[in-house]
Design a protein around this motif. Structure first.
Motif, PDB file in Angstrom:
ATOM      1  N   LEU A   2     112.128  70.577 -42.406  1.00 18.58           N
ATOM      2  CA  LEU A   2     112.430  69.473 -43.289  1.00 18.58           C
ATOM      3  C   LEU A   2     112.293  68.256 -42.890  1.00 18.58           C
ATOM      4  N   VAL A   3     112.853  67.913 -41.660  1.00 17.77           N
ATOM      5  CA  VAL A   3     113.138  66.662 -41.140  1.00 17.77           C
ATOM      6  C   VAL A   3     111.665  66.130 -40.398  1.00 17.77           C
ATOM      7  N   LEU A   4     111.182  67.161 -39.824  1.00 14.29           N
ATOM      8  CA  LEU A   4     109.928  66.616 -39.144  1.00 14.29           C
ATOM      9  C   LEU A   4     108.710  66.808 -39.793  1.00 14.29           C
ATOM     10  N   LEU A   5     108.418  68.159 -40.352  1.00 12.86           N
ATOM     11  CA  LEU A   5     107.101  68.619 -40.750  1.00 12.86           C
ATOM     12  C   LEU A   5     106.720  68.157 -42.210  1.00 12.86           C
ATOM     13  N   LEU A   6     107.851  68.511 -42.969  1.00 15.95           N
ATOM     14  CA  LEU A   6     107.621  68.394 -44.496  1.00 15.95           C
ATOM     15  C   LEU A   6     107.214  66.930 -44.772  1.00 15.95           C
ATOM     16  N   PRO A   7     107.803  65.944 -44.188  1.00 15.58           N
ATOM     17  CA  PRO A   7     107.383  64.708 -44.682  1.00 15.58           C
ATOM     18  C   PRO A   7     105.977  64.142 -44.176  1.00 15.58           C
ATOM     19  N   MET A   8     105.349  64.957 -43.224  1.00 15.15           N
ATOM     20  CA  MET A   8     103.956  64.506 -42.958  1.00 15.15           C
ATOM     21  C   MET A   8     103.083  65.123 -43.645  1.00 15.15           C
ATOM     22  N   THR A   9     103.527  66.248 -44.369  1.00 16.31           N
ATOM     23  CA  THR A   9     102.604  66.779 -45.435  1.00 16.31           C
ATOM     24  C   THR A   9     102.255  65.772 -46.729  1.00 16.31           C
ATOM     25  N   SER A  10     103.183  64.850 -46.807  1.00 12.20           N
ATOM     26  CA  SER A  10     103.035  63.747 -47.628  1.00 12.20           C
ATOM     27  C   SER A  10     101.848  62.907 -47.659  1.00 12.20           C
ATOM     28  N   LEU A  11     101.369  62.915 -46.123  1.00 10.67           N
ATOM     29  CA  LEU A  11     100.280  61.931 -45.954  1.00 10.67           C
ATOM     30  C   LEU A  11      99.158  62.575 -46.515  1.00 10.67           C
ATOM     31  N   VAL A  12      98.918  64.026 -46.082  1.00  8.80           N
ATOM     32  CA  VAL A  12      97.960  64.692 -46.616  1.00  8.80           C
ATOM     33  C   VAL A  12      97.851  64.791 -48.320  1.00  8.80           C
ATOM     34  N   GLY A  13      98.943  64.864 -48.941  1.00 12.62           N
ATOM     35  CA  GLY A  13      98.833  64.743 -50.363  1.00 12.62           C
ATOM     36  C   GLY A  13      98.407  63.451 -50.828  1.00 12.62           C
ATOM     37  N   GLN A  14      98.789  62.287 -50.221  1.00  8.70           N
ATOM     38  CA  GLN A  14      98.360  61.218 -50.516  1.00  8.70           C
ATOM     39  C   GLN A  14      96.930  60.777 -50.448  1.00  8.70           C
ATOM     40  N   LEU A  15      96.279  61.562 -49.335  1.00  8.14           N
ATOM     41  CA  LEU A  15      95.016  61.009 -48.854  1.00  8.14           C
ATOM     42  C   LEU A  15      94.051  62.261 -49.606  1.00  8.14           C
ATOM     43  N   SER A  16      94.690  63.204 -50.215  1.00  5.51           N
ATOM     44  CA  SER A  16      93.450  64.070 -50.740  1.00  5.51           C
ATOM     45  C   SER A  16      93.079  63.914 -52.036  1.00  5.51           C
ATOM     46  N   GLY A  17      93.847  62.604 -52.489  1.00  6.49           N
ATOM     47  CA  GLY A  17      92.891  62.087 -53.827  1.00  6.49           C
ATOM     48  C   GLY A  17      91.902  61.175 -53.563  1.00  6.49           C
ATOM     49  N   ILE A  18      91.410  60.857 -52.336  1.00  2.00           N
ATOM     50  CA  ILE A  18      90.274  59.999 -52.218  1.00  2.00           C
ATOM     51  C   ILE A  18      89.230  60.811 -51.423  1.00  2.00           C
ATOM     52  N   SER A  19      87.985  60.346 -51.799  1.00  2.00           N
ATOM     53  CA  SER A  19      87.168  61.138 -51.000  1.00  2.00           C
ATOM     54  C   SER A  19      86.702  60.720 -49.553  1.00  2.00           C
ATOM     55  N   LEU A  20      85.887  61.280 -48.818  1.00  2.00           N
ATOM     56  CA  LEU A  20      85.940  61.242 -47.417  1.00  2.00           C
ATOM     57  C   LEU A  20      85.306  59.646 -46.970  1.00  2.00           C
ATOM     58  N   ALA A  21      84.251  59.331 -48.010  1.00  2.00           N
ATOM     59  CA  ALA A  21      83.652  57.810 -47.874  1.00  2.00           C
ATOM     60  C   ALA A  21      84.761  56.656 -47.983  1.00  2.00           C
ATOM     61  N   GLU A  22      85.528  56.843 -49.031  1.00  2.00           N
ATOM     62  CA  GLU A  22      86.499  55.977 -49.309  1.00  2.00           C
ATOM     63  C   GLU A  22      87.477  56.042 -48.174  1.00  2.00           C
ATOM     64  N   TYR A  23      88.058  57.111 -47.567  1.00  2.00           N
ATOM     65  CA  TYR A  23      88.854  57.088 -46.426  1.00  2.00           C
ATOM     66  C   TYR A  23      88.037  56.681 -45.279  1.00  2.00           C
ATOM     67  N   TRP A  24      86.884  56.518 -45.138  1.00  2.00           N
ATOM     68  CA  TRP A  24      86.161  55.974 -43.915  1.00  2.00           C
ATOM     69  C   TRP A  24      86.206  54.549 -44.111  1.00  2.00           C
ATOM     70  N   ALA A  25      85.662  54.136 -45.411  1.00  3.24           N
ATOM     71  CA  ALA A  25      85.816  52.808 -45.762  1.00  3.24           C
ATOM     72  C   ALA A  25      87.169  51.846 -45.465  1.00  3.24           C
ATOM     73  N   ILE A  26      88.101  52.542 -45.702  1.00 10.46           N
ATOM     74  CA  ILE A  26      89.574  51.986 -45.259  1.00 10.46           C
ATOM     75  C   ILE A  26      89.638  51.909 -44.101  1.00 10.46           C
ATOM     76  N   ILE A  27      89.453  52.979 -43.376  1.00 10.99           N
ATOM     77  CA  ILE A  27      89.948  53.017 -41.913  1.00 10.99           C
ATOM     78  C   ILE A  27      88.762  52.218 -40.828  1.00 10.99           C
ATOM     79  N   SER A  28      87.730  51.830 -41.412  1.00 11.43           N
ATOM     80  CA  SER A  28      86.727  51.086 -40.683  1.00 11.43           C
ATOM     81  C   SER A  28      86.418  49.715 -41.409  1.00 11.43           C
ATOM     82  N   ASP A  29      87.265  49.240 -42.031  1.00 10.98           N
ATOM     83  CA  ASP A  29      87.412  47.984 -42.539  1.00 10.98           C
ATOM     84  C   ASP A  29      87.626  47.092 -41.231  1.00 10.98           C
TER      85      ASP A  29
END
Lengths: 273, 284
Positions: B31-58
């Motif tokens: 509940l405290v350590l792992l569950l909150p991390m899943t929220s990152l996956v949830g948030q990122l599943s909405g964007i494509s790999l290209a968009e992800y790459w564009a953000i992190i390589s800005d």
């Protein structure tokens, strides 16, 4: 007995260098905190500390800390008991997992809680529909504080309980003691000082956490401002003396933590001798 | 479940509390350590790999990686040397004030990071005690990259000292004697005989200091100046994105930071496990 680095010149040089560098990098900042806090005299310091918003920040910080400590205690003792008294598959993995809060940046810690429990998150969205708000309110601050402080008690207990072994507790079992009795009469007296030090570390971190708390608090003056967030606001407003008055209070807690550690170590050394 | 587990470990449990402590620990960890991390996956599943790459390589984000990693590497190297010196002095010599020096080592862990941040910024600003000495020499620390490294070094020094200290304490005197009776000089004996014993701990401590520096926020933002492309750390980039309500951007950068720090933590743990096994003849 001949030892490396025992020549007087080497010895003096190394001690001198260590003391000088520590004074410059560690002691000087500590002195500067109090010098800045009292730069305009005790009266101004006191006026800053007893300011309405400062008192509110102190109150919230204490409230969060008082709630965090028991949670961390229960988790720390349960985990330490589990990994030092039983062997089971996944034991090492569990021990690695509890180090996560030490490796995760506090800002990332705050963010993952904000994403999950904020209005757009899947739990937060549901809670919002029930009119419950956790983020930008004290429950959010409490949750991230528990996240960043939870390893401390376990980390103090595990090496000690591993070294002590479980023979005394096993003897108690053969004498027919119940689980509660064993813990209270056998385990607790053996681990109480480590437990105390774990609580002191938890306290120091809970009181001082900044990055994670600043993401989820919203920093509303008088409402969701903890002491570290309050001093940041004062500092950004160019109220240096006010910021350092709060900093001095936090530094006192840090000094208490160091003194407690030195005291407990001195006690342990005396018992060994 | 309780019937199957003893067979898995091949040993009967004598002590009570297995179920209770396992229950509390697993519930807490999930509940405290792992569950909150899943929220990152949830948030990122909405964007494509290209968009992800564009953000992190800005460009601005990449500049922040360079600043953060560079400063953290410098801080870790400085701390490796400084930490080794302090551990050596605290273990090998007796001198007045030693207890005080030993206690002082934990100050960076006990002092809230925001307090360290405003204090270092005030000390090294042009009008501060240190700034007044250094700036006439052309050395500007506050609001530069050097200031970031300084703040990182301050918050992470205890990792090196406290990891090396116990190993040095356990080193038997005979090691010294053997080297010196064979006619080695102090420097040679240290390098050839002591250092091989210390370096696993030194690498672990320096690694931990480096991981801590990568994620540090409170101590740095006050002294950094936070100029885009120049003195902006990655943790601050995440914070800036959040203030712009760009949750996806913040999550993407956070996922990079999280993966790097978890990978480093795992590497340090494996390295340490390997080294402990070697010391204790296979018993971890």
């Amino acid at each position: 007995m001949q030892r490396i680095g025992d020549a007087p010149a080497v010895r003096r040089g190394l001690i001198g260098a260590a003391v000088a560098l520590s004074a410059l990098f560690l002691l000087l900042p500590l002195v500067a905190i109090f010098a800045q806090a009292f730069a305009q005299g005790v009266g101004v310091f006191w006026a800053n500390v007893s300011d309405h918003y400062t008192l509110a920040a102190i109150g919230l910080t204490l409230f969060i800390t008082v709630l965090t400590i028991p949670v961390c205690l229960v988790f720390g003792v349960a985990l330490a008991w589990l990994v030092t008294r039983f062997s089971f598959p996944g034991r090492r993995l569990l021990q690695t997992l509890i180090d996560i809060p030490f490796a995760v940046s506090p800002v990332v810690a705050g963010l993952i809680y904000l994403l999950l429990y904020g209005r757009n998150g899947w739990i937060g969205g549901w809670l919002d529909a029930q009119d419950i708000q956790l983020m930008f309110a004290w429950p959010g601050i409490l949750m991230v504080t528990i996240f960043v402080t939870c390893p401390f008690v376990a980390r103090e207990l595990i090496p000690l309980m591993q070294a002590q072994g479980s023979r005394e507790e096993e003897a108690a079992v053969t004498l027919g003691a119940s689980g509660g009795t064993i813990f209270r009469r056998v385990t607790l007296p053996n681990i109480r000082w480590a437990l105390l030090y774990g609580v002191i570390l938890t306290n120091a971190r809970a009181v001082g956490e900044f990055g994670a708390v600043s993401v989820v608090s919203g920093a509303i003056r008088g409402q969701t401002n903890t002491l570290p967030l309050h001093l940041e606001q004062l500092y950004q407003d160019y109220n240096t003396v006010g910021a350092f008055a709060s900093a001095a209070l936090l530094a006192l807690i840090a000094l208490f933590t160091l003194a407690a550690k030195a005291g407990l170590e001195w006690r342990a050394a005396r018992r060994e001798a | 479940m309780s019937l199957a587990l003893p067979r898995l470990t091949g040993r009967r449990r004598v002590l009570p509390g297995f179920g209770l402590s396992l229950g509390i620990s697993l519930m807490f960890v999930s509940l405290v350590l792992l569950l909150p991390m899943t929220s990152l996956v949830g948030q990122l599943s909405g964007i494509s790999l290209a968009e992800y790459w564009a953000i992190i390589s800005d460009g601005r984000v990449v500049a922040s990686y360079t600043v953060t990693i560079g400063a953290a590497a410098l801080a870790a190297l400085v701390n490796a040397a400084f930490g080794l010196l302090l551990a050596w002095v605290l273990v090998r010599y007796e001198f007045p004030g030693k207890r005080l020096l030993d206690a002082l080592m934990d100050l960076p862990f006990a002092l809230p990071t925001a307090v360290a941040g405003i204090t270092l910024a005030t000390l090294y600003a042009g009008s501060g005690w240190m700034g007044r000495l250094l700036e006439p020499l052309g050395l500007q620390v506050a609001y530069t990259w050097v200031g970031i490294a300084l703040a990182m070094a301050f918050t992470s020094i205890p990792f090196v000292v406290r990891t090396v200290q116990p190993v040095l304490e356990d080193l038997p005197q005979e090691v010294d004697e053997a080297a010196l009776t064979l006619g080695a000089s102090d420097a040679t004996a240290f390098r050839r005989v002591i250092l091989p014993h210390l370096w696993p701990a030194l690498v672990t401590g320096t690694g931990l200091a480096f991981v801590r520096s990568l994620g540090e926020f409170g101590a740095i933002i006050f002294i950094a100046g936070n100029m885009p492309y120049e003195t902006e750390i990655t943790a601050l980039m995440i914070f800036v994105k959040l203030q712009e309500y760009d949750y996806v951007g913040a999550s993407a950068i956070a996922s990079v930071v999280l993966m790097v720090s978890l990978a480093l933590l795992l590497a340090i743990n494996i390295w340490q496990g390997h080294f402990i096994k070697r010391l204790h003849g296979g018993r971890g």
